[in-house]
Design a protein around this motif. Structure first.
Motif, PDB file in Angstrom:
ATOM      1  N   LEU A 408       0.830  -1.204   0.000  1.00 11.66           N
ATOM      2  CA  LEU A 408       0.000   0.000   0.000  1.00 11.66           C
ATOM      3  C   LEU A 408       0.865   1.255   0.000  1.00 11.66           C
ATOM      4  CD1 LEU A 408      -2.682   1.540   0.310  1.00 11.66           C
ATOM      5  CD2 LEU A 408      -2.495   1.188   2.778  1.00 11.66           C
ATOM      6  N   PHE A 409       1.913   1.253   0.830  1.00 10.63           N
ATOM      7  CA  PHE A 409       2.790   2.421   0.868  1.00 10.63           C
ATOM      8  C   PHE A 409       3.556   2.560  -0.452  1.00 10.63           C
ATOM      9  CE2 PHE A 409       2.051   1.824   5.374  1.00 10.63           C
ATOM     10  CZ  PHE A 409       1.902   3.123   5.824  1.00 10.63           C
ATOM     11  N   ALA A 413       3.489   5.742  -2.990  1.00  7.32           N
ATOM     12  CA  ALA A 413       4.730   6.390  -3.413  1.00  7.32           C
ATOM     13  C   ALA A 413       4.772   6.586  -4.922  1.00  7.32           C
ATOM     14  CB  ALA A 413       5.931   5.562  -2.945  1.00  7.32           C
ATOM     15  N   ILE A 414       4.438   5.548  -5.670  1.00  5.97           N
ATOM     16  CA  ILE A 414       4.540   5.655  -7.129  1.00  5.97           C
ATOM     17  C   ILE A 414       3.428   6.530  -7.690  1.00  5.97           C
ATOM     18  CG2 ILE A 414       3.184   3.570  -7.637  1.00  5.97           C
ATOM     19  CD1 ILE A 414       5.136   3.056  -9.941  1.00  5.97           C
ATOM     20  N   LEU A 520       7.968   9.490   6.055  1.00  7.31           N
ATOM     21  CA  LEU A 520       7.897   8.682   4.830  1.00  7.31           C
ATOM     22  C   LEU A 520       8.500   9.504   3.703  1.00  7.31           C
ATOM     23  CD1 LEU A 520       4.250   7.326   5.220  1.00  7.31           C
ATOM     24  CD2 LEU A 520       6.353   6.086   5.694  1.00  7.31           C
ATOM     25  N   PRO A 521       9.833   9.490   3.573  1.00  7.60           N
ATOM     26  CA  PRO A 521      10.480  10.411   2.625  1.00  7.60           C
ATOM     27  C   PRO A 521      10.188  10.133   1.163  1.00  7.60           C
ATOM     28  CG  PRO A 521      12.064   8.871   3.580  1.00  7.60           C
ATOM     29  CD  PRO A 521      10.783   8.685   4.327  1.00  7.60           C
ATOM     30  N   PHE A 522       9.473   9.041   0.849  1.00  7.06           N
ATOM     31  CA  PHE A 522       9.107   8.782  -0.536  1.00  7.06           C
ATOM     32  C   PHE A 522       7.719   9.315  -0.858  1.00  7.06           C
ATOM     33  CE2 PHE A 522       8.365   5.093   2.158  1.00  7.06           C
ATOM     34  CZ  PHE A 522       7.027   4.848   1.978  1.00  7.06           C
ATOM     35  N   LEU A 523       7.095  10.029   0.097  1.00  5.42           N
ATOM     36  CA  LEU A 523       5.777  10.623  -0.110  1.00  5.42           C
ATOM     37  C   LEU A 523       5.864  12.128   0.121  1.00  5.42           C
ATOM     38  CD1 LEU A 523       3.376   8.083   1.652  1.00  5.42           C
ATOM     39  CD2 LEU A 523       3.860   8.299  -0.779  1.00  5.42           C
ATOM     40  N   PRO A 541       0.046   9.355   5.125  1.00  4.63           N
ATOM     41  CA  PRO A 541       0.300   8.729   3.812  1.00  4.63           C
ATOM     42  C   PRO A 541      -0.911   8.701   2.902  1.00  4.63           C
ATOM     43  CG  PRO A 541       0.180   7.071   5.554  1.00  4.63           C
ATOM     44  CD  PRO A 541       0.200   8.401   6.232  1.00  4.63           C
ATOM     45  N   LEU A 542      -2.111   8.631   3.458  1.00  3.65           N
ATOM     46  CA  LEU A 542      -3.310   8.554   2.625  1.00  3.65           C
ATOM     47  C   LEU A 542      -3.876   9.927   2.291  1.00  3.65           C
ATOM     48  CD1 LEU A 542      -5.153   5.515   4.242  1.00  3.65           C
ATOM     49  CD2 LEU A 542      -3.681   5.551   2.233  1.00  3.65           C
TER      50      LEU A 542
END
Length: 714
Positions: A408-409, A413-414, A520-523, A541-542
């Motif tokens: 999910l994370f 991210a993508i 969450l450094p990819f978000l 994140p959401l």
């Protein structure tokens, strides 16, 4: 009719795979420099020798173990002919019959054999004509309307000649003169002619409306056209029919590949991804710019000023320009052209993810074979048996849940990367523990990970295959095969998983377009958490704070956290002591059933009163912080304020601690409930004596549990 047509097409396509005659490999590229050729030959020879040695030993071991077994293949008797004796069962190689029928259609659908052959011949003949029709217009054009006959490519010509009707091949009688531009094109005439031929030939035979015999093995595909040109010798007639059949099968495959390549490249014959414009070329007039891919990404220019660049990995194919500028581009490996049809970022994300999983899987398989085990009887099995054992043990659903949570994370991210909210690179999850600081070092590490991941995907596939075939532990041989000598010619550096010369320009620092989350450094960084205690973690994140009132969200979070902190204490305490008048229950999940009903009702009334009176009747996010509530801080119920410090900084620290403990308590309470469901018992001990595993963890006494267990017969 539709199902039969699908089966007929599948049978014809599968049959076409049988008679593709392999030929000796020809050189499809120009002469390379001697040094490059020698280097490639050396690397290829070394890797090829190792692969050949391992493969030969594995096959020899398997063959030795299976020696003496009776053949499993069923051999037809002399009186039984494959597929009713249809022409085409002969192998392309002398000495044996091929009899290619992996789905067993000849035996399962014997009465449809005439139909299969009719369809195969018809599709083969059309494909032979279609292949010629794809190539000839590049050299010769028939005079006609410029829209159809002057199109640059055959694909564009088809789209123009088909017209733009509201429904395919349906004439709009209300606009016969095509004033609105939605009438069928001249291709409709070809379609109508084909329909007439179909009705007078195959349909007449299959529907038994002809004065001739119905469709049989003897007359399948026979339209009595060109019979005068057939030889008189029966053997020669059979040979000619066999040639037509094989050429038709080859043409079906060839046309499928050609039309796919023509559509993807947008160019004329020979449909390369990048073609050099040349006035001397016979097909230069048909070259057109590449079209936008079906994935919806931006158009990639597939031309080169001085021709096209060849792929270093597959030197007889052009290199996809979509690979330029990404780590690993020096291989240029994309023979199927996926990067021109699908977004390269998505492809690289998937490649890195599969490579990382394969690297872990390879290490796990070898470590397990060498004796490393998780304590416990259920885990004392071989690596080949481990999957089925874990499914039986019941731990596989737990693993899938956690992997899905991680996935999910990755999905978030993508998605944010594709939408341009972050400048994240594919596969980057912000882990910088061993990451170099300089650009060249980062590029080298990315290439190493990519190559090792590719190698691991191949290695894991080979490991599983060899382990199943040999039923041995790693390295799957009774005697370890000696490695190649250390003074091997492979001293010029690894060709697949080592370092490579990196171009510093490929990893030049790019300024971030948007700040990223600290947790969450990819978000991307949430924009609406500023000023709230705990907001410095930037965890959302959401993206709930972008949609809902952040004050209402914090109110809910604090309330759930406080309730869970109390619930966590009560869940643990229930096993050891109870209030007077309450029945003991070691499993806290059963306390709801053993508690006195009047006390349970009183608890519900008290909770309802607190919930309805705490906010003056304002419960929704639309009104809770409106009017008098606008100045109220989320979670402030005017309770216990005298215990708070007067210093604002100290009060914020205390509020952050409450928030963090509440978040931990929500996870802890969910984990404890899950534990009791899995072990079907109390919280302590964590693993009860005689516990056999988590089988049937979700078989609760409920409708959902009954559906899961199958007790309802569904």
């Amino acid at each position: 009719m539709a199902k039969s047509a699908v089966a007929l097409g599948v049978g014809a396509t599968l049959g076409s795979l049988a008679f593709i005659t392999p030929s000796a490999p020809n050189s499809l590229r120009g002469s390379a420099p001697a040094s490059a050729a020698a280097s490639n030959a050396s690397s290829t020879a070394t890797h090829g020798a190792a692969a050949t040695a391992v493969a030969t030993a594995a096959l020899a071991l398997v063959a030795g173990r299976r020696a003496g077994r009776k053949p499993d293949r069923i051999i037809l008797g002399a009186e039984e002919k494959f597929a009713g004796g249809l022409i085409g069962g002969e192998s392309a190689f002398a000495g044996q019959d091929f009899n290619f029928d992996p789905l067993g259609l000849a035996a399962k659908c014997e009465k449809f054999l005439p139909w299969f052959r009719e369809a195969e011949l018809k599709h083969g003949r059309i494909a032979m004509l279609a292949w010629v029709g794809l190539v000839v217009p590049e050299f010769v054009r028939i005079p006609g309307p410029d829209a159809c006959y002057g199109a640059k490519t055959v694909v564009e010509a088809h789209n123009a000649c088909a017209g733009d009707p509201y429904f395919p091949f349906i004439i709009d009688a209300t606009d016969f003169y095509n004033k609105d531009g939605h009438q069928v094109g001249p291709l409709f005439q070809v379609f109508a002619f084909c329909g007439v031929v179909e009705m007078l030939t195959t349909f007449a035979k299959t529907a038994n409306v002809s004065n001739k015999p119905g469709l049989t093995l003897e007359n399948a595909g026979d339209y009595r056209l060109g019979a005068n040109f057939l030889p008189q010798d029966e053997a020669k007639v059979k040979e000619m029919k066999l040639k037509e059949l094989k050429n038709g099968r080859l043409a079906m495959l060839a046309f499928g590949g050609a039309i796919t390549q023509a559509t993807l490249t947008g160019n004329g014959f020979p449909w390369l991804y990048a073609q050099k414009e040349s006035t001397s070329s016979a097909f230069a007039s048909s070259v057109s710019p590449a079209k936008k891919s079906f994935s919806g990404r931006s158009k990639v220019a597939r031309r080169a000023e001085s021709g096209y660049k060849m792929s270093p990995a597959v030197p007889f194919l052009p290199m996809s320009p979509a690979l330029e500028g990404i780590p690993g581009e020096e291989e240029g490996f994309d023979p199927m052209g996926f990067s021109l049809a699908i977004d390269i970022k998505w492809l690289r994300e998937a490649e890195l993810k599969h490579g990382r999983v394969a690297m872990l899987a390879t290490v796990g398989w070898i470590a397990t074979d060498l004796g490393l085990r998780v304590p416990g009887e259920p885990f004392q099995v071989s690596t080949v048996e481990a999957h089925d054992a874990m499914v039986k043990f019941g731990s596989m659903p737990q693993m899938l849940v956690w992997m899905g949570y991680a996935e999910l994370f990755g999905f978030l991210a993508i998605i944010n990367m594709q939408e341009g909210k972050t400048d994240r690179k594919p596969g980057d999850f912000g882990l910088r523990g061993f990451y170099p600081q300089d650009a060249k070092g980062q590029y080298d590490m990315q290439v190493k990970e990519l190559r090792n991941g590719r190698l691991a995907m191949l290695a894991y596939g080979g490991i599983v295959t060899t382990a199943v075939l040999t039923q041995e532990k790693w390295p799957f041989f009774d005697a370890v095969v000696n490695a190649l000598p250390s003074d091997s010619a492979n001293t010029s550096g690894a060709a697949f998983c080592g370092t490579s010369s990196a171009r510093s320009t490929a990893t030049a620092a790019v300024p971030r377009r948007a700040a990223t989350s600290k947790s969450l450094p990819f978000l991307p960084k949430p924009e609406n958490l500023g000023g709230l205690p705990g907001g410095e973690a930037e965890f959302d994140p959401l993206g709930f704070s972008d949609t809902f009132d952040v004050k209402w969200l914090r109110e809910s979070e604090l309330k759930h956290g406080r309730v869970c902190m109390l619930a966590t204490v009560g869940f643990v305490a229930e096993q050891f002591f109870q209030f007077p008048g309450f029945e003991a229950s070691e499993d806290a999940l059963q306390a709801i059933y053993t508690a006195p009903p009047n006390i349970t009702a009183l608890l519900l009334v008290a909770c309802g009163y607190i919930e309805s009176s705490a906010y003056g009747g304002k419960l929704t996010m639309l009104d809770m912080f409106e009017g008098d509530g606008a100045s109220r801080a989320p979670g402030d119920l005017n309770f216990g304020k005298r215990f708070l410090p007067d210093n604002k900084a100290e009060a914020d620290v205390l509020a952050t601690k409450e928030l963090s403990n509440g978040r931990l308590a929500m996870l802890a309470f969910a984990g404890m409930v899950h534990h009791n469901l899995v072990v079907k018992g109390p919280l302590f001990p964590l693993f009860p004596e005689g516990w056999a595993g988590p089988q049937g963890s979700w078989d609760l006494d409920s409708t959902a549990g009954a559906l899961n267990s199958g007790s309802l017969g569904l």
